[in-house]
Design an enzyme around this catalytic site. Sequence first.
Site, short mmCIF file in Angstrom:
data_model
loop_
_atom_site.label_atom_id
_atom_site.label_comp_id
_atom_site.label_asym_id
_atom_site.label_seq_id
_atom_site.Cartn_x
_atom_site.Cartn_y
_atom_site.Cartn_z
N ASP A 8 34.27 -4.50 5.85
CA ASP A 8 35.17 -4.61 6.63
C ASP A 8 34.92 -4.10 8.11
O ASP A 8 33.92 -3.28 8.33
CB ASP A 8 36.52 -3.66 6.04
CG ASP A 8 37.64 -3.80 6.67
OD1 ASP A 8 38.09 -4.80 7.35
OD2 ASP A 8 38.47 -2.80 6.64
N ASP A 10 37.33 -2.90 11.22
CA ASP A 10 38.11 -2.02 11.55
C ASP A 10 38.24 -0.50 10.61
O ASP A 10 38.40 -0.81 9.39
CB ASP A 10 39.38 -2.03 11.92
CG ASP A 10 39.70 -3.01 13.47
OD1 ASP A 10 39.33 -2.73 14.33
OD2 ASP A 10 39.91 -4.27 12.82
#
Length: 160
Positions: A8, A10
């Site tokens: 991922d 953020d």
Amino acid sequence: MVATFIFDFDGTIADSLGAIVAITNRLAPRFGYEPKSPAEVADLKDLHTRQLLRQSGLSCCSVLWLLRRVRQDLQREIPHLQPFPEMIEVLTTLHQRGYRLGILTSNTADNVHLFLRLHGLSPLFDFVYTGATLLGKRRPLRQLLRRYQLDPATTVYVGG
């Protein structure tokens, strides 16, 4: 044996929570919700779509417009964001050991590529896939696996 790591962006690679909180709080009056603390925003990440809509009091359409605006505003913040220090070492080590690295994000590809370029991380990644939505990452992850012909048995997802 693991061959691919998908991260991922953020909150896993980029330390972007502060910027996201500032942007969403700045937009609160326009979209009609109460500003949130960093802890409250982090807690929202774990909610399912219906829970998020119920808690925010916003319509699905309003949330989609809000997310679009947050992504746009985040582009101005990208040059100021830093990677989590430990992630640089982890990513470099995985790349040196021959693992394939990718990113699955709800952020824009332009934002991610700019961030990676600014921090010298671009050469470490084989792909950036933007597709995560309010409905979660399960479906985009399956799409990513098909698109890049990755075996789920040898692929690890790292993130929230």
